[in-house]
Enzyme design. Structure first.
Site, short mmCIF file in Angstrom:
data_model
loop_
_atom_site.label_atom_id
_atom_site.label_comp_id
_atom_site.label_asym_id
_atom_site.label_seq_id
_atom_site.Cartn_x
_atom_site.Cartn_y
_atom_site.Cartn_z
N PRO A 199 0.83 -1.21 0.00
CA PRO A 199 0.00 0.00 0.00
C PRO A 199 0.86 1.26 0.00
O PRO A 199 1.91 1.32 0.64
CB PRO A 199 -0.81 -0.12 1.30
CG PRO A 199 -0.77 -1.57 1.65
CD PRO A 199 0.54 -2.09 1.15
N GLY A 200 0.39 2.26 -0.73
CA GLY A 200 1.06 3.56 -0.72
C GLY A 200 2.22 3.70 -1.68
O GLY A 200 2.93 4.70 -1.63
N THR A 201 2.43 2.73 -2.57
CA THR A 201 3.57 2.81 -3.49
C THR A 201 3.23 3.51 -4.80
O THR A 201 4.11 3.65 -5.65
CB THR A 201 4.11 1.39 -3.78
OG1 THR A 201 3.02 0.54 -4.17
CG2 THR A 201 4.78 0.81 -2.55
N GLY A 202 1.98 3.90 -5.00
CA GLY A 202 1.63 4.70 -6.18
C GLY A 202 1.00 3.93 -7.31
O GLY A 202 1.09 4.34 -8.47
N LYS A 203 0.32 2.83 -7.01
CA LYS A 203 -0.31 2.04 -8.08
C LYS A 203 -1.45 2.81 -8.74
O LYS A 203 -1.54 2.89 -9.97
CB LYS A 203 -0.82 0.71 -7.49
CG LYS A 203 0.27 -0.16 -6.90
CD LYS A 203 -0.26 -1.50 -6.43
CE LYS A 203 -1.19 -1.36 -5.23
NZ LYS A 203 -0.49 -0.86 -4.03
N GLU A 420 15.93 1.46 28.46
CA GLU A 420 16.34 1.98 27.15
C GLU A 420 17.86 2.02 27.03
O GLU A 420 18.40 1.83 25.93
CB GLU A 420 15.76 3.38 26.92
CG GLU A 420 14.24 3.46 27.02
CD GLU A 420 13.53 2.47 26.11
OE1 GLU A 420 14.09 2.13 25.05
OE2 GLU A 420 12.43 2.03 26.46
N HIS A 423 18.99 -1.33 25.78
CA HIS A 423 18.86 -1.44 24.32
C HIS A 423 20.00 -0.70 23.62
O HIS A 423 20.58 -1.21 22.64
CB HIS A 423 17.53 -0.85 23.86
CG HIS A 423 16.33 -1.67 24.21
ND1 HIS A 423 16.21 -2.99 23.88
CD2 HIS A 423 15.18 -1.35 24.88
CE1 HIS A 423 15.04 -3.46 24.31
NE2 HIS A 423 14.40 -2.47 24.92
N ASP A 497 9.07 -5.96 23.37
CA ASP A 497 10.36 -6.54 22.94
C ASP A 497 10.27 -8.05 22.82
O ASP A 497 10.79 -8.64 21.86
CB ASP A 497 11.45 -6.16 23.94
CG ASP A 497 11.60 -4.65 24.09
OD1 ASP A 497 11.36 -3.95 23.09
OD2 ASP A 497 11.93 -4.19 25.19
#
Length: 636
Positions: A199-203, A420, A423, A497
């Site tokens: 979706p959203g790639t410009g088809k 954090e 990580h 996580d």
């Protein structure tokens, strides 16, 4: 238009007739004026008393006005002395003719008015029923929306980042412009073209650009528009759509989300007698029945090609399948250049830097990024969009909106900071891990804090070392909690996580063949209906291998943190003080270097000694306060 004028004329005639009738009745009977009905004998007494001013005699009807101003009417009988009596008492009287043409016509209309009213109501309802019947018959009409070549302003210049797809479709544009050029040489243009991509790639945008370049009518319809609750409607709409296409040839028909109607037959609750399958059968027949000179080309788009029926994909229907993937850094730069033309930007805004910092963004994501940046700049009362606005918009899209209203206790901030920091340390110590973009303990979205990593380059595949590094980084937060606070003080903050690590480890075992005991076999998802049933032994073995991968990652993360405990404390302390750190600042803290931290007031230099710790533990007072608060919370 003609029918509209006829309806207007009919209703205007009815309104005028009713108005005339009402006015005539009001004129003759005095509607709207209060008239008092009296007996004829009472009328004679009033005449003899001289109280009557004037009257009108029309047949047996007498109406008049008293000297007091009161209006009256009465019915007369055979009384021959009426006229002499009126003359004797000086009453002004007038005798009206009751058998005139207008009066006769009025009486006829009055007598027939109820019947005419009923006939008019009946005609009205018949027309309504006929109109309703026409609407009912339109169920079988196509819902394809026509976008003419004049109103379609989209061209290939508005589509960027998918040059390969544009090259593939350039042939179709040439055919729509000059179909005889191909037909003279015996060539056949593809009857259908399937655009496949996330979706959203410009088809959809690419399909509109094809129609805009070729200057031909463009029909657009969704796959879900074919199927209705009535049997046979979908097939009828397919036939009507292709008939419209033939009338407007050469033209382009675009079917968006074709998987809604083109799903594999025989799969689902409907079995073989499904309305959707009848629609698909009609679509297959219509596409295969086209001739080369008709000039109607079908373009469809889907992000689920695996569920489409094989008969739909065979040559002669959708001859070409064009894959449109997520744009790379060069494609993202071209897409950003198209969107940045529409907004004013600062001179120091570099498109290449924005493109490098947005890996994995689709064309729609980049358009949203530019729009969010413009909105943020407007909210800050700026005249141009700056780099800060783009960075803030990117963080908002990737990490979520800052929840500034959420108030965290000091012990919760401390737990989050070390989580954090765990990580961050594991990510910085692993070469296969992606570089850190930013670490924060400010709540964003559903997370209390996060470490965001961005790859330096676009990737098409992942190595085993990269996946193991991702597992270790994912378990780094839980490992930090265990190292600093002990097993009894671990929190639920590692839920996301653990979920991420479990999904990655299971894919390594069941999809990518990265387990020696399970072997290079594909087992698929547990809830996949097309997946073969696993034996109990194999299912247990898969679970055991997944658990082993995550357990080893947790042990490795714990080892890394114990070896870099001072760096862990420095980073956690810096997060508590500044809440957000960049990747470079985290690297400086890991190596013990001083770094520049820009605060709200000025640029403050944080030296190594200011963030150093004397031993491998947290500040004693802080830990004692934390343990006291946690113990109090447990008792409550």
């Amino acid at each position: 238009m003609k029918k509209l004028l006829e309806n207007l004329s009919l209703w205007m005639g009815i309104i005028i007739l009713v108005t005339l009738l009402f006015g005539q009745v009001a004129l003759n009977f005095g509607f709207g004026i209060r008239n008092e009905k009296i007996q004829f004998s009472e009328f004679l007494d009033l005449v003899e008393k001289g109280e009557v001013q004037k009257i009108v005699i029309e047949g047996y009807d007498i109406s008049g006005v008293l000297k007091s101003g009161t209006r009256f009417y009465t019915k007369a009988t055979q009384y021959t002395e009426l006229i002499p009596l009126l003359r004797k008492n000086n009453v002004d009287f007038q005798v009206a003719s009751g058998d005139s043409f207008l009066g006769l016509l009025f009486n006829i209309l009055i007598s027939w008015f109820p019947m005419l009213l009923l006939i008019g109501v009946w005609i009205f309802f018949m027309k309504q029923m006929q109109a309703g019947g026409n609407k009912t018959m339109t169920f079988g009409k196509s819902k394809a929306r026509l976008l003419s070549d004049r109103s379609n302003k989209v061209t290939f210049h508005d589509v960027a980042g998918i040059d390969e797809a544009k090259e593939e479709l350039a042939e179709i544009v040439e055919f729509l412009r000059e179909p005889k050029k191909f037909q003279k040489l015996g060539g056949k243009i593809p009857k259908g073209c399937l655009l496949i991509g996330p979706p959203g790639t410009g088809k959809t945008l690419l399909a509109k650009a094809i129609a805009g370049e070729a200057k031909v009518p463009f029909f657009s319809i969704s796959g879900s528009d074919f199927v209705e609750m009535f049997v046979g409607v979908g097939a009828s709409r397919v036939r009507d759509m292709f008939e419209q296409g033939k009338k407007n040839a050469p033209c382009l028909i675009f079917i968006d989300e074709i998987d809604a109607v083109g799903r594999h037959r025989g799969v689902g609750f409907g079995g073989g007698n499904d309305e959707r399958e009848q629609t698909l059968n009609q679509l297959l027949v219509e596409m295969d029945g086209f001739e080369a000179n008709e000039g109607v080309i079908i373009i469809a788009a889907t992000n689920r090609p695996d569920v489409l029926d094989p008969a739909l994909l065979r040559p002669g229907r959708f001859d070409r399948q064009i894959t449109i993937s997520i744009p790379d850094i060069a494609g993202r730069q071209k897409i950003l250049e198209v969107h940045l033309k529409k907004i004013p930007t600062a001179p120091n805004v570099e498109v290449s830097i924005i493109a490098r910092g947005t890996p994995g963004f689709s064309g729609a994501d980049l358009a949203n990024l530019v729009n969010e940046s413009a909105l943020i700049a407007a909210r800050r009362n700026k005249k141009v969009v700056t780099n800060e606005d783009f960075e803030y918009a990117r963080d908002k899209i990737l990490m979520g909106m800052e929840r500034k209203s959420l108030v965290m206790r000091e012990e919760e901030k401390l737990l989050t900071a070390y989580h954090e920091a765990g990580h961050a340390v594991t990510s910085l110590k692993l070469e296969a891990s992606d570089p850190i973009h930013k670490a924060t303990i400010i709540p964003r979205g559903r997370a209390l804090g996060l470490v965001m990593r961005l790859p330096e380059h676009d990737r098409v595949s992942f190595t085993r070392a990269k996946m193991h590094a991702d597992l270790i980084v994912a378990m780094g937060g839980r490992a930090a909690e265990q190292v600093i606070f002990g097993d009894d003080k671990t929190t639920s903050g590692a839920a996301s996580d653990i979920k991420q690590a479990t999904h990655l480890a299971r894919s390594m075992v069941t999809k990518w063949g990265m387990s020696e005991k399970v072997g290079p076999l594909l087992y698929g998802e547990q809830n996949d209906p097309n997946n073969h049933i696993l034996s109990i032994e194999m299912s247990n073995l898969i679970d055991s291998e997944v658990k082993q991968l995550i357990t080893d990652a947790l042990k490795e993360a714990t080892k890394i943190l114990n070896e870099n405990i001072e760096s862990l404390h420095r980073i956690a302390k810096a997060l508590l003080e500044y809440e957000t750190l960049t990747g470079q600042e985290l690297s400086d803290l890991l190596e013990g270097k001083p770094f520049l931290k820009k605060t709200a007031d000025d640029k403050k230099v944080v030296s190594k000694s200011s963030l150093d710790v004397e031993d491998d533990t947290v500040d004693k007072e802080t830990l004692e306060k934390l343990e006291s608060d946690l113990d109090t919370g447990d008792k409550e």
